[in-house]
Design a protein around this motif. Structure first.
Motif, mmCIF file in Angstrom:
data_model
loop_
_atom_site.group_PDB
_atom_site.id
_atom_site.type_symbol
_atom_site.label_atom_id
_atom_site.label_comp_id
_atom_site.label_asym_id
_atom_site.label_seq_id
_atom_site.Cartn_x
_atom_site.Cartn_y
_atom_site.Cartn_z
ATOM 1 N N ASP A 113 -28.502 35.171 23.799
ATOM 2 C CA ASP A 113 -29.036 34.676 25.064
ATOM 3 C C ASP A 113 -28.185 33.600 25.740
ATOM 4 N N TRP A 144 -29.195 39.772 22.863
ATOM 5 C CA TRP A 144 -30.204 39.389 23.847
ATOM 6 C C TRP A 144 -31.579 39.408 23.206
ATOM 7 N N LYS A 161 -31.758 31.800 28.583
ATOM 8 C CA LYS A 161 -32.660 32.545 29.454
ATOM 9 C C LYS A 161 -34.049 31.918 29.538
#
Length: 351
Positions: A224, A244, A195
């Motif tokens: 991620d 995440w 990300k």
């Protein structure tokens, strides 16, 4: 009563403001710079740490008056203090190099204010929110060099055979390296950094790499990933291992994920405000999500704060909150090992 409501009504008075620059080399090959923010009042001092990554932003802040944000004054409650920050330009001389830094600086001021409020009211975070401070399990976050090798992991395992790790796989990782690391059974988190954009650690979605680490470390949490038509199918049946970090800035960001997560990496500076952080922790707890703390190469009190938050809210997670010495290119031999024990008589945001 939710967690934020337990601290929202604490009054505080800020009589003076000061700042202190910190810098240190890191095991990731860059010079880390941060700024410690201190608020004083009624004989107490509260601290926060601005973990903005760009040196230019710290340089610009250093050239301004200590109370450039106009924070001095008395506040009927911590929530009033936080609300006052909504109207303050936290980058008064230049825009930040990246937008995420706005949350980082806001967190420095919010955490300093909360630290001061707790101290002025004769309490500490765990007591205020009705929780305990428990010993903190931590993992060591490290990169493996260029070209990558298991040398640093093996060096730290020689010092502490029970050391656990959070590693950042790159496309240069081959089958031999994965097998070597997996044989030690010490890798708990694999951060794919899918990300990230415009940073030195960007890792483009690489189906071969993803397949290699997902299968090579069957019990590790995978953080991620970047989902594409090629990479998303690799996680079919492995959704419960996905965590995440970079996108997580509050409850709305969790709700916007591709599926409800089983894991979240909690980095307080990403949330900006204490309320956003605490509301997200409450949201995750209500849904049975597993949490762990994340670090950002803090050089001062910020490290203490992330260790405290882990102690109070998610002590058993694979917390990326190891003592800062683990981030040095040549870590000292006498570093504390996991779990970290909290102090006996805390105040404010002390761990």
């Amino acid at each position: 009563m939710n967690t934020f409501e337990r601290v929202a009504d604490l009054p505080l008075t800020v009589e003076s403001v000061s700042r202190d620059r910190r810098e240190s080399d890191t095991s990731s090959g860059f010079l880390r710079k941060t700024t410690i923010v201190s608020f004083s009042g009624d004989g107490e001092v509260g601290h926060g740490e601005d973990v903005t990554y760009d040196a230019e932003d710290h340089d610009a802040l250093a050239d301004t008056p200590d109370d450039v944000f106009g924070i001095k004054g008395s506040y009927d409650s911590f929530s009033d203090f936080s609300a006052a920050l909504d109207d303050i330009d936290l980058f008064p001389t230049k825009d930040p190099e990246r937008e995420t830094s706005r949350h980082y600086r806001r967190w420095a001021l919010e955490s300093a204010g909360l630290d001061l409020a707790l101290r002025q009211n004769g309490t500490d975070l765990a007591t205020a929110v009705g929780r305990e401070r428990d010993p903190v399990r931590f993992v060591v976050s490290t990169r493996l060099g260029d070209p990558p090798s298991a040398d640093r992991v093996e060096m730290l395992l020689e010092r502490d055979p029970n050391c656990e790790f959070k590693l950042d796989p790159t496309s240069e990782w081959d089958d031999e390296l994965v097998a070597s690391l997996a044989a030690h059974d010490c890798v708990r988190i694999l951060d794919l950094k899918g990300k990230y954009e415009g940073t030195d650690v960007d890792q483009a979605p690489d189906p071969e790499l993803y397949e290699r680490v997902v299968s090579g470390f069957p019990d590790a949490v995978v953080e991620d990933p970047a989902f594409t038509d090629e990479t998303r199918p690799l996680f079919d049946g492995h959704e419960a291992r996905v965590s995440w970090d970079y996108p997580i800035t509050g409850v709305e960001s969790v709700e916007a994920l591709p599926f409800e997560p089983s894991w979240l990496n909690v980095k307080p500076s990403r949330f900006g405000t204490v309320q956003s952080l605490f509301d997200t922790i409450d949201y995750a707890d209500e849904r049975g999500m597993s949490l762990y703390g994340g670090g950002q190469f803090e050089l001062g009190v910020g490290r203490d704060h992330i260790q405290l938050l882990a102690s109070v809210f998610y002590p058993g997670g694979p917390n990326d909150v190891a003592p800062s010495g683990y981030n040095l290119p040549d870590p000292p031999a006498d570093l504390a090992v996991s779990p970290l024990e909290p102090s006996d008589d805390p105040s404010g945001l002390e761990f």
